[in-house]
Design a protein around this motif. Structure first.
Motif, PDB file in Angstrom:
ATOM      1  N   UNK A 138      -2.504   7.798 -19.313  1.00  0.00           N
ATOM      2  CA  UNK A 138      -3.389   7.306 -18.261  1.00  0.00           C
ATOM      3  C   UNK A 138      -4.150   8.483 -17.659  1.00  0.00           C
ATOM      4  N   UNK A 139      -5.205   8.170 -16.911  1.00  0.00           N
ATOM      5  CA  UNK A 139      -5.853   9.176 -16.084  1.00  0.00           C
ATOM      6  C   UNK A 139      -4.965   9.333 -14.856  1.00  0.00           C
ATOM      7  N   UNK A 140      -4.470  10.535 -14.632  1.00  0.00           N
ATOM      8  CA  UNK A 140      -3.552  10.721 -13.511  1.00  0.00           C
ATOM      9  C   UNK A 140      -4.097  11.739 -12.515  1.00  0.00           C
TER      10      UNK A 140
ATOM     11  N   UNK B 219       3.243  12.640  -9.862  1.00  0.00           N
ATOM     12  CA  UNK B 219       2.067  11.764  -9.886  1.00  0.00           C
ATOM     13  C   UNK B 219       1.803  11.175  -8.504  1.00  0.00           C
ATOM     14  N   UNK B 220       0.552  11.208  -8.117  1.00  0.00           N
ATOM     15  CA  UNK B 220       0.088  10.653  -6.844  1.00  0.00           C
ATOM     16  C   UNK B 220      -0.613   9.318  -7.070  1.00  0.00           C
ATOM     17  N   UNK B 221      -1.423   9.257  -8.111  1.00  0.00           N
ATOM     18  CA  UNK B 221      -2.165   8.037  -8.453  1.00  0.00           C
ATOM     19  C   UNK B 221      -2.514   8.094  -9.933  1.00  0.00           C
ATOM     20  N   UNK B 222      -2.892   6.939 -10.491  1.00  0.00           N
ATOM     21  CA  UNK B 222      -3.291   6.896 -11.900  1.00  0.00           C
ATOM     22  C   UNK B 222      -4.184   5.684 -12.141  1.00  0.00           C
ATOM     23  N   UNK B 223      -5.002   5.792 -13.177  1.00  0.00           N
ATOM     24  CA  UNK B 223      -5.887   4.709 -13.616  1.00  0.00           C
ATOM     25  C   UNK B 223      -5.602   4.418 -15.080  1.00  0.00           C
TER      26      UNK B 223
ATOM     27  N   UNK C  94      -2.500   2.832 -10.139  1.00  0.00           N
ATOM     28  CA  UNK C  94      -1.154   3.131  -9.662  1.00  0.00           C
ATOM     29  C   UNK C  94      -1.278   3.992  -8.416  1.00  0.00           C
ATOM     30  N   UNK C  95      -0.700   3.531  -7.339  1.00  0.00           N
ATOM     31  CA  UNK C  95      -0.783   4.232  -6.058  1.00  0.00           C
ATOM     32  C   UNK C  95       0.617   4.627  -5.600  1.00  0.00           C
ATOM     33  N   UNK C  96       1.115   5.725  -6.127  1.00  0.00           N
ATOM     34  CA  UNK C  96       2.433   6.205  -5.719  1.00  0.00           C
ATOM     35  C   UNK C  96       2.432   6.573  -4.243  1.00  0.00           C
ATOM     36  N   UNK C  97       1.272   6.959  -3.735  1.00  0.00           N
ATOM     37  CA  UNK C  97       1.145   7.297  -2.330  1.00  0.00           C
ATOM     38  C   UNK C  97       1.392   6.083  -1.430  1.00  0.00           C
ATOM     39  N   UNK C  98       1.163   4.907  -1.937  1.00  0.00           N
ATOM     40  CA  UNK C  98       1.404   3.674  -1.187  1.00  0.00           C
ATOM     41  C   UNK C  98       2.831   3.200  -1.430  1.00  0.00           C
ATOM     42  N   UNK C  99       3.279   3.291  -2.661  1.00  0.00           N
ATOM     43  CA  UNK C  99       4.616   2.849  -3.044  1.00  0.00           C
ATOM     44  C   UNK C  99       5.708   3.630  -2.319  1.00  0.00           C
ATOM     45  N   UNK C 100       5.531   4.920  -2.175  1.00  0.00           N
ATOM     46  CA  UNK C 100       6.602   5.779  -1.682  1.00  0.00           C
ATOM     47  C   UNK C 100       6.672   5.894  -0.157  1.00  0.00           C
ATOM     48  N   UNK C 101       5.754   5.264   0.552  1.00  0.00           N
ATOM     49  CA  UNK C 101       5.705   5.410   2.004  1.00  0.00           C
ATOM     50  C   UNK C 101       5.457   4.044   2.633  1.00  0.00           C
TER      51      UNK C 101
END
Length: 153
Positions: free
Chosen positions: A47-49, A67-71, A81-88
């Motif tokens: 993916x684009x990460x 990883x912070x985000x991915x497309x 993918x929004x790890x920044x949203x998932x993890x907080x």
């Protein structure tokens, strides 16, 4: 699309059908325009990460960049993918509220926002989510999550 073996973002986008390429290019522009300093764009996991390089933070559970985000383009949809949203938790609540206020329907797993067309995404909400967490803050969130996992095991 099966998992891509592309080594560059340009190669990855070049593999896609025109409509998906154009949609992901627009989302990518929003991500890049809002990405806090210190994150880098690369290809990882097919993916684009957008991630924190190992040189900046090497202490990850899998020894790969954080990883912070991915497309990505999947078989039946595209994903952000929004790890920044998932993890907080607070970030997730704020993201869900803003998405709902946009009038668009949120199709989200733990971190993956699925969309079939660019029009399914409120790009301003995506930009806010991406801009919302500095590298230092994200590392702190990650470290706290790892501490919680160790104490609950």
């Amino acid at each position: 699309m099966a998992r891509s073996m592309a080594v560059s973002v340009e190669d990855y986008l070049g593999e896609l059908p025109r409509e998906r390429r154009e949609a992901l290019q627009e989302v990518r522009k929003v991500v890049l325009d809002n990405l806090p300093a210190g994150y880098v764009e690369t290809m990882n996991w097919g993916m684009i990460t957008y991630e924190i390089p190992l040189e900046r933070y090497p202490d990850t559970y899998n020894k790969r960049p954080l990883m912070y985000a991915a497309l990505a383009s999947q078989k039946n949809h595209m994903s952000l993918h929004l790890m920044c949203v998932y993890s907080h938790k607070e970030s997730r609540i704020r993201f869900e509220e803003k998405f709902k206020a946009s009038g668009k329907k949120l199709n989200m797993g733990k971190s993956c926002v699925r969309f079939k067309r660019l029009e399914d995404l409120p790009l301003d909400v995506v930009g806010d989510a991406i801009a919302g967490t500095s590298v230092d803050a994200y590392i702190r969130i990650y470290q706290e999550s790892r501490t919680k996992q160790k104490t609950s095991a």
